[in-house]
Design a protein around this motif. Structure first.
Motif, PDB file in Angstrom:
ATOM      1  N   THR A   1       0.822  -1.256   0.029  1.00 40.34           N
ATOM      2  CA  THR A   1       0.023  -0.041  -0.126  1.00 40.34           C
ATOM      3  C   THR A   1       0.760   1.252   0.071  1.00 40.34           C
ATOM      4  N   THR A   2       1.914   1.281   0.727  1.00 42.65           N
ATOM      5  CA  THR A   2       2.865   2.328   0.770  1.00 42.65           C
ATOM      6  C   THR A   2       3.528   2.442  -0.674  1.00 42.65           C
ATOM      7  N   THR A   3       3.606   1.492  -1.513  1.00 45.08           N
ATOM      8  CA  THR A   3       4.128   1.722  -2.764  1.00 45.08           C
ATOM      9  C   THR A   3       3.069   2.425  -3.744  1.00 45.08           C
ATOM     10  N   LEU A   4       1.881   1.907  -3.464  1.00 46.46           N
ATOM     11  CA  LEU A   4       0.606   2.513  -4.106  1.00 46.46           C
ATOM     12  C   LEU A   4       0.500   3.783  -3.894  1.00 46.46           C
ATOM     13  N   ARG A   5       0.617   4.300  -2.637  1.00 46.16           N
ATOM     14  CA  ARG A   5       0.325   5.776  -2.260  1.00 46.16           C
ATOM     15  C   ARG A   5       1.526   6.716  -2.676  1.00 46.16           C
ATOM     16  N   VAL A   6       2.728   6.151  -2.597  1.00 46.18           N
ATOM     17  CA  VAL A   6       4.030   7.126  -3.173  1.00 46.18           C
ATOM     18  C   VAL A   6       3.698   7.183  -4.838  1.00 46.18           C
ATOM     19  N   ILE A   7       3.366   5.967  -5.576  1.00 41.25           N
ATOM     20  CA  ILE A   7       3.057   6.230  -6.906  1.00 41.25           C
ATOM     21  C   ILE A   7       1.871   7.402  -7.293  1.00 41.25           C
ATOM     22  N   ALA A   8       0.778   7.105  -6.230  1.00 43.81           N
ATOM     23  CA  ALA A   8      -0.306   8.180  -6.561  1.00 43.81           C
ATOM     24  C   ALA A   8      -0.030   9.559  -6.012  1.00 43.81           C
ATOM     25  N   GLY A   9       1.531   9.847  -5.131  1.00 45.61           N
ATOM     26  CA  GLY A   9       1.301  10.972  -4.737  1.00 45.61           C
ATOM     27  C   GLY A   9       0.757  11.391  -3.327  1.00 45.61           C
ATOM     28  N   LEU A  10       0.320  10.431  -2.756  1.00 49.54           N
ATOM     29  CA  LEU A  10      -0.486  10.601  -1.457  1.00 49.54           C
ATOM     30  C   LEU A  10       0.621  10.378  -0.419  1.00 49.54           C
ATOM     31  N   GLU A  11       1.910   9.952  -0.745  1.00 45.30           N
ATOM     32  CA  GLU A  11       2.898   9.860   0.246  1.00 45.30           C
ATOM     33  C   GLU A  11       4.233  10.319  -0.574  1.00 45.30           C
ATOM     34  N   LYS A  12       4.950  10.893   0.225  1.00 41.15           N
ATOM     35  CA  LYS A  12       6.474  11.659  -0.202  1.00 41.15           C
ATOM     36  C   LYS A  12       7.579  10.522  -0.035  1.00 41.15           C
ATOM     37  N   PRO A  13       8.066  10.058  -1.027  1.00 33.03           N
ATOM     38  CA  PRO A  13       9.316   9.300  -0.728  1.00 33.03           C
ATOM     39  C   PRO A  13      10.315   9.849  -0.055  1.00 33.03           C
ATOM     40  N   ASP A  14      11.001   9.218   0.657  1.00 29.43           N
ATOM     41  CA  ASP A  14      12.434   9.821   1.470  1.00 29.43           C
ATOM     42  C   ASP A  14      13.518  10.151   0.250  1.00 29.43           C
ATOM     43  N   MET A  15      13.510   8.865  -0.450  1.00 31.65           N
ATOM     44  CA  MET A  15      14.654   8.734  -1.578  1.00 31.65           C
ATOM     45  C   MET A  15      13.776   8.308  -2.955  1.00 31.65           C
ATOM     46  N   GLY A  16      14.669   8.441  -3.804  1.00 29.36           N
ATOM     47  CA  GLY A  16      13.801   7.913  -5.071  1.00 29.36           C
ATOM     48  C   GLY A  16      12.930   8.840  -5.892  1.00 29.36           C
ATOM     49  N   SER A  17      12.533   8.121  -7.155  1.00 31.42           N
ATOM     50  CA  SER A  17      11.570   8.739  -8.216  1.00 31.42           C
ATOM     51  C   SER A  17      10.730   7.896  -8.759  1.00 31.42           C
ATOM     52  N   VAL A  18       9.682   8.702  -9.220  1.00 30.85           N
ATOM     53  CA  VAL A  18       8.451   8.181  -9.821  1.00 30.85           C
ATOM     54  C   VAL A  18       8.384   8.866 -11.178  1.00 30.85           C
ATOM     55  N   HIS A  19       8.242   8.026 -12.217  1.00 33.09           N
ATOM     56  CA  HIS A  19       7.970   8.397 -13.675  1.00 33.09           C
ATOM     57  C   HIS A  19       6.774   7.703 -14.184  1.00 33.09           C
ATOM     58  N   LEU A  20       5.800   8.598 -14.945  1.00 24.91           N
ATOM     59  CA  LEU A  20       4.734   8.059 -15.503  1.00 24.91           C
ATOM     60  C   LEU A  20       4.703   8.408 -16.924  1.00 24.91           C
ATOM     61  N   THR A  21       4.531   7.215 -17.441  1.00 27.11           N
ATOM     62  CA  THR A  21       4.879   7.364 -19.146  1.00 27.11           C
ATOM     63  C   THR A  21       6.019   8.165 -19.442  1.00 27.11           C
ATOM     64  N   GLY A  22       7.108   7.806 -18.739  1.00 27.14           N
ATOM     65  CA  GLY A  22       8.486   8.579 -18.981  1.00 27.14           C
ATOM     66  C   GLY A  22       8.518   9.874 -18.663  1.00 27.14           C
ATOM     67  N   ILE A  23       7.608  10.542 -17.935  1.00 34.03           N
ATOM     68  CA  ILE A  23       7.613  11.726 -17.297  1.00 34.03           C
ATOM     69  C   ILE A  23       7.990  11.939 -15.858  1.00 34.03           C
ATOM     70  N   GLU A  24       8.948  12.668 -15.707  1.00 34.36           N
ATOM     71  CA  GLU A  24       9.109  12.782 -13.873  1.00 34.36           C
ATOM     72  C   GLU A  24       7.894  13.328 -13.149  1.00 34.36           C
ATOM     73  N   ALA A  25       7.447  12.511 -12.257  1.00 30.14           N
ATOM     74  CA  ALA A  25       6.320  12.962 -11.604  1.00 30.14           C
ATOM     75  C   ALA A  25       6.403  12.746 -10.171  1.00 30.14           C
ATOM     76  N   THR A  26       7.785  12.727  -9.491  1.00 34.19           N
ATOM     77  CA  THR A  26       8.060  12.445  -8.139  1.00 34.19           C
ATOM     78  C   THR A  26       7.554  13.846  -7.101  1.00 34.19           C
ATOM     79  N   LYS A  27       7.515  15.099  -7.753  1.00 29.42           N
ATOM     80  CA  LYS A  27       6.704  16.192  -7.140  1.00 29.42           C
ATOM     81  C   LYS A  27       5.538  16.552  -7.551  1.00 29.42           C
ATOM     82  N   ALA A  28       5.021  15.781  -8.450  1.00 26.73           N
ATOM     83  CA  ALA A  28       3.739  16.177  -8.914  1.00 26.73           C
ATOM     84  C   ALA A  28       2.434  15.982  -7.909  1.00 26.73           C
ATOM     85  N   THR A  29       1.555  16.914  -7.944  1.00 24.42           N
ATOM     86  CA  THR A  29       0.350  16.501  -6.982  1.00 24.42           C
ATOM     87  C   THR A  29      -0.401  15.434  -7.487  1.00 24.42           C
TER      88      THR A  29
END
Length: 355
Positions: free
Chosen positions: A44-72
C-alpha cells in the motif's frame, strides 16, 4: 514495451519503521500488474507513493516517461480504488460515479453519457438511483470502480478492493476486473495479499517482502521458477515442501535420497529441496525417485485430499485425488516428479539453477 509507471530507488520510513527499501518497479503500459505480499510488505505504501499521497524519502516516480515525483495527486492523473469503497453516503450511485466529472465542471450531457457508459460496462444500471446504504458490499465495490473508471485516467491503482467481499463475490469480481481490463486496455496496478487473485488476474506479479521486491514475473514464472526460498513458500497452497539435504551427485537427506536431476552443485553443498504437493504422488511406484514415510494426517477437501506424511525429520504434504483412502500410521512411498523439483542454497536461500 513502453513503461506506464516506473518507481526507481524508492525508500520510505515512518519513524523507525522502514516501509520501503530501495524499491524498483517497472509497470508496462496496458498491463494488469499485481503487487503481492503479506501484510506489512509495503504494498500500500508503494501504491500511495505512486499516487502522490506519500512523499518518498528517496527515489523517483516516472509516469509514461515523465518525472512525476513532485507532482500533486491531481497532476498525476491516476484513479485510485480503495478497500473501504469511500462512497459518499448521501449520494446515489450515479452521483458518486459522476463526482470526479462534476469536479472538472463537465457538462451535464457529457456526465450523463459517461455514467451510462461506465454503468453498462459494470452491469450496474439498476443501482444508479440507490444510495450506499441500499447496496450490498459487491454492489458498492462496483460503484467505487465506476467512479474510478469514469475518469478515463492514465492508470488505475487498486488497493485490495475485494478484501471486504465474501468468497463468492470475490470470485465474481475477479472475473469482472479481468474483463474490464481487457475492454479498456489500460494499465491496472493492483495490490493484494491473496495469491489466488494475483495468479488468476495478473499479466505480471511483483512479490514484495519487507519493503523490497523479491521477484517480478508472470504468474507461471513466479510459481514454477521462484527466485528464492521465501517466494517459493509464499506462493502456492499448500506451501511448498522443503527438506534439508546435501547436494552433489545425489540429493541426500535424513532418511531419504533422490537422484540429482541436473542441478549444478559441487562438493557436498548444504541445500533445501523444494517440491510442491501436486508434484508428489502416492499412486505411482518409482523406486528411483521416492520418499518413504508414514501417514501423519489425512485432510479430505472435496476436490482433493491432502495427505501429510512424515519423512525423516520432515513433514511433507501430498495432494492426492479426492477418492484416496489412507490411514494414519500407514507406511507409504511418495514418488517425486524430479523435473519439477527446486533446490535452494541453505545459506543464501536463492534458487540453484539446473545445468
Amino acid at each position: 514495451m513502453t513503461s506506464a509507471i516506473v518507481a526507481s530507488g524508492i525508500s520510505k520510513s515512518f519513524g523507525e519503521v522502514e516501509a520501503l527499501k530501495d524499491l524498483e518497479l517497472d509497470v508496462p503500459e496496458g498491463a494488469f500488474f499485481v503487487l503481492l505480499g503479506p501484510s506489512g510488505a509495503g504494498k500500500t505504501t508503494t501504491l500511495r507513493v505512486i499516487a502522490g499521497l506519500e512523499k518518498p524519502d528517496m527515489g523517483s516516480v516516472h509516469l509514461t516517461g515523465i518525472e512525476a515525483t513532485k507532482a500533486t495527486p491531481a497532476e498525476r492523473d491516476l484513479a485510485m480504488v480503495f478497500q473501504s469503497y469511500a462512497l459518499y453516503p448521501k449520494q446515489t450511485a450515479a452521483q458518486n460515479i459522476a463526482s470526479p466529472l462534476r469536479a472538472r465542471r463537465m457538462s451535464k450531457a457529457d456526465i450523463d453519457a459517461a455514467v451510462k457508459r461506465v454503468s453498462e460496462l459494470l452491469h450496474i444500471e439498476p443501482l444508479l438511483e440507490r444510495k450506499p446504504s441500499q447496496m450490498s458490499g459487491g454492489e458498492m465495490q462496483r460503484v467505487a470502480l465506476g467512479r474510478a473508471l469514469v475518469r478515463d485516467p492514465r492508470a488505475f491503482l487498486m488497493d485490495e478492493p475485494l478484501t471486504n467481499l465474501d468468497l463468492k463475490l470475490r470470485v465474481e469480481m475477479r472475473t469482472e476486473l479481468t474483463r474490464i481490463h481487457r475492454s479498456l486496455g489500460r494499465t491496472f496496478l493492483y495490490v493484494t495479499n491473496d495469491q489466488v487473485e494475483a495468479m488468476s488476474m495478473a499479466d505480471q506479479v511483483a512479490v514484495l517482502r519487507a519493503g523490497t521486491v523479491q521477484q517480478v514475473g508472470t504468474p507461471t514464472e513466479i510459481y514454477d521458477h521462484p527466485a528464492n526460498r521465501w517466494v517459493a513458500t509464499f506462493v502456492g497452497s499448500p506451501r511448498m515442501n522443503l527438506l534439508q539435504c546435501t547436494a552433489n551427485g545425489r540429493l541426500e537427506g535424513k532418511g531419504w535420497s533422490l537422484p540429482n536431476p541436473g542441478f549444478g552443485v559441487q562438493g557436498d553443498r548444504p541445500a533445501l529441496l523444494g517440491v510442491r504437493s501436486e508434484d508428489l504422488s502416492l499412486d505411482v511406484r518409482d523406486e528411483a525417485a521416492g520418499l518413504d514415510g508414514r501417514v501423519y494426517a489425512v485432510e479430505p477437501l472435496g476436490d482433493r485430499t491432502l495427505v501429510d506424511i512424515e519423512v525423516g525429520d520432515h513433514r511433507v504434504v501430498v495432494k492426492a485425488p479426492p477418492t484416496s483412502r489412507y490411514a494414519v500410521g500407514e507406511q507409504v512411498r511418495a514418488s517425486v516428479a524430479l523435473d519439477r523439483v527446486h533446490l535452494f542454497d541453505a545459506g543464501t536461500e536463492s534458487a540453484i539453477a539446473r545445468r
